[in-house]
Design a protein around this motif. Structure first.
Motif, PDB file in Angstrom:
ATOM      1  N   SER A   1       0.813  -1.215   0.000  1.00 51.52           N
ATOM      2  CA  SER A   1       0.000   0.000   0.000  1.00 51.52           C
ATOM      3  C   SER A   1       0.848   1.268   0.000  1.00 51.52           C
ATOM      4  O   SER A   1       0.313   2.367  -0.078  1.00 51.52           O
ATOM      5  CB  SER A   1      -0.922   0.016   1.221  1.00 51.52           C
ATOM      6  OG  SER A   1      -0.164  -0.051   2.422  1.00 51.52           O
TER       7      SER A   1
ATOM      8  N   LYS B   1     -10.895   7.628  -0.133  1.00 51.41           N
ATOM      9  CA  LYS B   1     -11.368   7.348   1.226  1.00 51.41           C
ATOM     10  C   LYS B   1     -11.586   5.845   1.421  1.00 51.41           C
ATOM     11  O   LYS B   1     -11.226   5.269   2.452  1.00 51.41           O
ATOM     12  CB  LYS B   1     -12.667   8.102   1.495  1.00 51.41           C
ATOM     13  CG  LYS B   1     -12.497   9.578   1.787  1.00 51.41           C
ATOM     14  CD  LYS B   1     -11.957   9.800   3.201  1.00 51.41           C
ATOM     15  CE  LYS B   1     -11.953  11.259   3.563  1.00 51.41           C
ATOM     16  NZ  LYS B   1     -11.348  11.485   4.900  1.00 51.41           N
TER      17      LYS B   1
ATOM     18  N   SER C   1      -8.220   3.978   1.453  1.00 55.17           N
ATOM     19  CA  SER C   1      -7.513   4.290   2.694  1.00 55.17           C
ATOM     20  C   SER C   1      -8.108   3.515   3.862  1.00 55.17           C
ATOM     21  O   SER C   1      -7.379   3.019   4.737  1.00 55.17           O
ATOM     22  CB  SER C   1      -7.573   5.793   2.977  1.00 55.17           C
ATOM     23  OG  SER C   1      -6.915   6.525   1.968  1.00 55.17           O
ATOM     24  N   ALA C   2      -9.426   3.394   3.870  1.00 53.73           N
ATOM     25  CA  ALA C   2     -10.097   2.634   4.938  1.00 53.73           C
ATOM     26  C   ALA C   2      -9.733   1.154   4.853  1.00 53.73           C
ATOM     27  O   ALA C   2      -9.506   0.492   5.876  1.00 53.73           O
ATOM     28  CB  ALA C   2     -11.604   2.812   4.838  1.00 53.73           C
TER      29      ALA C   2
ATOM     30  N   ILE D   1      -6.967  -0.077   3.672  1.00 54.56           N
ATOM     31  CA  ILE D   1      -5.580  -0.215   4.118  1.00 54.56           C
ATOM     32  C   ILE D   1      -5.493  -0.163   5.636  1.00 54.56           C
ATOM     33  O   ILE D   1      -4.767  -0.950   6.265  1.00 54.56           O
ATOM     34  CB  ILE D   1      -4.700   0.885   3.488  1.00 54.56           C
ATOM     35  CG1 ILE D   1      -4.571   0.648   1.978  1.00 54.56           C
ATOM     36  CG2 ILE D   1      -3.315   0.926   4.130  1.00 54.56           C
ATOM     37  CD1 ILE D   1      -3.977   1.805   1.229  1.00 54.56           C
ATOM     38  N   SER D   2      -6.244   0.764   6.241  1.00 47.12           N
ATOM     39  CA  SER D   2      -6.243   0.875   7.704  1.00 47.12           C
ATOM     40  C   SER D   2      -6.751  -0.417   8.342  1.00 47.12           C
ATOM     41  O   SER D   2      -6.195  -0.898   9.338  1.00 47.12           O
ATOM     42  CB  SER D   2      -7.115   2.047   8.153  1.00 47.12           C
ATOM     43  OG  SER D   2      -6.582   3.267   7.708  1.00 47.12           O
ATOM     44  N   LYS D   3      -7.794  -0.979   7.737  1.00 54.89           N
ATOM     45  CA  LYS D   3      -8.342  -2.232   8.257  1.00 54.89           C
ATOM     46  C   LYS D   3      -7.331  -3.355   8.111  1.00 54.89           C
ATOM     47  O   LYS D   3      -7.133  -4.160   9.040  1.00 54.89           O
ATOM     48  CB  LYS D   3      -9.628  -2.585   7.507  1.00 54.89           C
ATOM     49  CG  LYS D   3     -10.303  -3.856   7.999  1.00 54.89           C
ATOM     50  CD  LYS D   3     -11.563  -4.148   7.212  1.00 54.89           C
ATOM     51  CE  LYS D   3     -12.204  -5.448   7.680  1.00 54.89           C
ATOM     52  NZ  LYS D   3     -13.431  -5.777   6.906  1.00 54.89           N
TER      53      LYS D   3
ATOM     54  N   ASP E   1      -4.041  -3.059   7.902  1.00 54.48           N
ATOM     55  CA  ASP E   1      -2.926  -2.825   8.824  1.00 54.48           C
ATOM     56  C   ASP E   1      -3.284  -3.252  10.243  1.00 54.48           C
ATOM     57  O   ASP E   1      -2.460  -3.847  10.949  1.00 54.48           O
ATOM     58  CB  ASP E   1      -2.520  -1.344   8.810  1.00 54.48           C
ATOM     59  CG  ASP E   1      -1.670  -0.989   7.596  1.00 54.48           C
ATOM     60  OD1 ASP E   1      -1.170  -1.925   6.945  1.00 54.48           O
ATOM     61  OD2 ASP E   1      -1.513   0.201   7.303  1.00 54.48           O
ATOM     62  N   SER E   2      -4.509  -2.934  10.661  1.00 50.93           N
ATOM     63  CA  SER E   2      -4.914  -3.312  12.013  1.00 50.93           C
ATOM     64  C   SER E   2      -5.001  -4.828  12.145  1.00 50.93           C
ATOM     65  O   SER E   2      -4.697  -5.399  13.191  1.00 50.93           O
ATOM     66  CB  SER E   2      -6.258  -2.670  12.374  1.00 50.93           C
ATOM     67  OG  SER E   2      -7.291  -3.138  11.520  1.00 50.93           O
TER      68      SER E   2
ATOM     69  N   ASP F   1      -1.441  -6.326  12.365  1.00 48.11           N
ATOM     70  CA  ASP F   1      -0.787  -6.040  13.645  1.00 48.11           C
ATOM     71  C   ASP F   1      -1.201  -7.019  14.750  1.00 48.11           C
ATOM     72  O   ASP F   1      -0.630  -7.011  15.843  1.00 48.11           O
ATOM     73  CB  ASP F   1      -1.098  -4.609  14.090  1.00 48.11           C
ATOM     74  CG  ASP F   1      -0.324  -3.577  13.272  1.00 48.11           C
ATOM     75  OD1 ASP F   1       0.722  -3.945  12.704  1.00 48.11           O
ATOM     76  OD2 ASP F   1      -0.776  -2.422  13.198  1.00 48.11           O
TER      77      ASP F   1
END
Length: 621
Positions: free
Chosen positions: A404, A548, A551-552, A554-556, A558-559, A562
């Motif tokens: 990403s 948007k 990006s959402a 990618i955030s999901k 990444d979380s 982790d």
């Protein structure tokens, strides 16, 4: 030479970036190459960039690499490909003066205080306890180093084909690295065989340009490096010319298929699917009456032209007949015949994401040795290998770009997790988040890394633009315009269609007709911003909802990545995981889903299954 930190083998595009990066990061670097005068030589086409490849050049530049700067100083034509399409799939491309390019590249390396260069052929890797500590050259000289980066291009057991003529060369006229290729096989690396090729070159004064279609560069010319001043960037641009093969050309080729090494069984290596030879195109697309060819000047003197689209390994006399059958080339003289080259590569699944080999510590591979094709792919791997070798010596964390974050991250992840059985080239279609990985925002995505590693001296202007972009988007998100008489009069004054309802600022600026000059008039806050920042605001408004959404995602992701994998977690009885995946998870025992995702052969689907069962077991199910 006893104090070498990083030893780079090979002076091609990967070797240039690897040695430059490591040296700029303060390490003692030595570059070994077969011919010093051929550092940075454009072995094939005299061009840098293109579709998706331009993205790589911009990313290399954002990290502080050399390719973009050299291209801006040595280019002789600049264009934006796919300019009529969306920003995500546009690609910058430049014709280069190939002589100036290699001279500029060589001199740039020579000017670095802690980088030394010598002309030798590497024959053996020196290994002890599964760690490399140096190399031995053809003259018996031994170089010891903490890290070794191999950027051997097409030189490992390279064989050149022109008809039935076969010669052991890594590039026409240059020795093949036979002993080094044998050495890698003996060390247990999984070695394969690939093939690529190049086109004939034509004496410029023997070409009849009178009936050929002219192909000019863009004005103003698009530069590659953000460090190049747009105000002073005004290179002289030289035209290319378009011609075509025809039925006669195709008959000459098809009548001589039996003499083509590609069809006679003389060549066993797999060639690039997306850049086939002319004999392959005529064979596979027999219904086509013609194929487009570009005549590209190789230098600003225009003394030689590269016939792009006519890659071939046919015998020299057949090449002459083919050339003379083409409009504008009826009396052309070939200065360099086209040829095919076979060479060894190492399956890239042998590598970590840092490009360090799994079998031998402190040994890195970059470029065509990893199965890629293209100057840009090689250079991108080179800078990553150089950075990671330097970081490892300094005891700092490894540098891995996510899919990403950049096309470099996509390419390396593809290579080390999937491998390749054909020459790999980058495409925009390979990137899941290509709308976020545009050429135009490469500096905003990656320059922070270049600055952190000491490859860039100053990114204050980028940081200022980044802040302005963020503030500009925030302003527009929270600004609604109503169709008052005053605002409708304003829209009319800037030649914009009126609005009938309350319209959000993002929606207004997203209009195709709304340019950055109108943006400056929309609100005084935009008047103090650079054109670069305003252009980014315009693009982000145009694709606002898609950006948007990605990006959402990618955030999901990444979380999810982790999430920690519990100690002593049992993988064996999880439905949906193949035996191969379970074996690898048990072998490497990753601490998180992110670590698991970086293991070769662990697919996104496997990560989803693993994620589900980590959750279920945490719930006692």
């Amino acid at each position: 030479m006893e104090n070498i930190d990083v030893l780079v083998v090979g002076g091609g595009h990967a070797g240039i970036e690897a040695s430059y990066a490591a040296a700029k990061m303060g390490l003692r670097v030595h570059l070994l190459t077969i011919l010093v005068e051929n550092i940075g030589l454009a072995s094939c086409n005299p061009a840098i960039g293109g579709l998706a490849k331009g993205h790589l050049v911009k990313e290399i530049d954002a990290l502080g690499g050399l390719m973009g700067i050299i291209t801006d100083n040595c280019g002789i034509q600049y264009r934006i490909l796919n300019a009529s399409k969306g920003y995500a799939v546009r690609g910058s491309r430049a014709q280069i003066d190939m002589d100036s390019y290699r001279i500029y590249a060589r001199n740039a390396l020579f000017k670095i205080e802690n980088l030394s260069i010598s002309q030798e052929l590497v024959e053996e890797l020196l290994i002890e306890s599964n760690q490399i500590y140096g190399i031995k050259t053809n003259i018996g000289k031994i170089y010891k180093a903490k890290k070794v980066i191999l950027t051997t291009g097409t030189f490992l057991n390279g064989v050149v084909h022109i008809g039935k003529s076969i010669s052991k060369n890594g590039r026409i006229g240059e020795s093949s690295a036979i002993k080094l290729g044998e050495n890698l096989s003996k060390l247990g690396f999984e070695v394969g065989r690939l093939k690529t090729g190049t086109c004939p070159r034509i004496d410029g004064k023997s070409i009849d340009f009178s009936n050929l279609e002219i192909h000019n560069g863009d004005f103003p010319p698009p530069n590659f490096s953000f460090r190049t001043s747009k105000d002073s960037f005004n290179p002289t641009q030289y035209p290319c010319y378009i011609t075509y093969t025809n039925k006669q050309t195709h008959k000459i080729i098809s009548d001589n298929f039996h003499l083509a090494p590609l069809f006679s069984g003389q060549i066993s290596g797999i060639g690039p699917r997306y850049c086939p030879s002319i004999e392959d195109k005529v064979y596979r697309f027999s219904s086509k009456d013609r194929h487009q060819l570009f005549l590209e000047p190789q230098t600003k003197e225009c003394s030689e032209y590269y016939v792009n689209g006519l890659s071939t390994s046919l015998p020299f006399d057949i090449q002459e007949k083919v050339i003379h059958s083409i409009s504008g080339l009826e009396n052309a003289r070939i200065t360099r015949y086209g040829y095919a080259i076979e060479y060894d590569y190492v399956m890239p699944t042998e590598l970590k994401h840092t490009l360090e080999t799994k079998k031998i510590a402190n040994l890195y591979f970059a470029g065509q040795i990893n199965g890629t094709t293209g100057y840009e792919e090689a250079a991108a791997q080179g800078i990553m290998a150089g950075i990671n070798a330097a970081l490892s010596i300094k005891g700092e964390s490894e540098f891995i770009l996510k899919r990403s974050e950049g096309y470099i991250g996509v390419m390396i992840d593809d290579l080390v997790t999937k491998g390749t059985d054909e020459p790999y080239r980058v495409f925009t279609s390979r990137a899941e988040y290509r709308l976020l990985l545009r050429e135009d925002n490469a500096t905003f995505r990656l320059s922070k890394y270049g600055y952190k590693f000491g490859l860039l001296d100053d990114i204050s202007s980028i940081l200022k633009d980044e802040s302005n972009i963020k503030n500009g988007i925030l302003f527009l998100e929270n600004k609604n315009y109503t169709p008052t008489k005053e605002f409708l009069k304003f829209l009319d004054s800037i030649d914009e269609i009126k609005i009938n309802d309350i319209t959000n600022g993002i929606q207004l600026v997203a209009r195709d007709s709304f340019d950055i000059e109108k943006l400056k008039k929309l609100d005084s806050m935009f008047c103090d911003m650079s054109d670069i920042a305003l252009e980014q605001i315009k693009i982000e408004c145009k694709y606002y909802h898609y950006i948007k959404k990605q990006s959402a995602e990618i955030s999901k992701l990444d979380s999810t990545l982790d999430i920690k994998i519990p100690a002593n977690f049992i993988f064996d009885d999880i439905p949906g995981l193949s035996l191969e995946v379970v074996e690898k998870l048990n072998k490497f025992r990753p601490n998180s889903l992110r670590e698991a995702s970086l293991i070769s052969g662990i697919t996104p689907a496997s990560i989803d299954v693993l994620h589900l069962y980590i959750y279920l077991r945490s719930q006692g199910k």
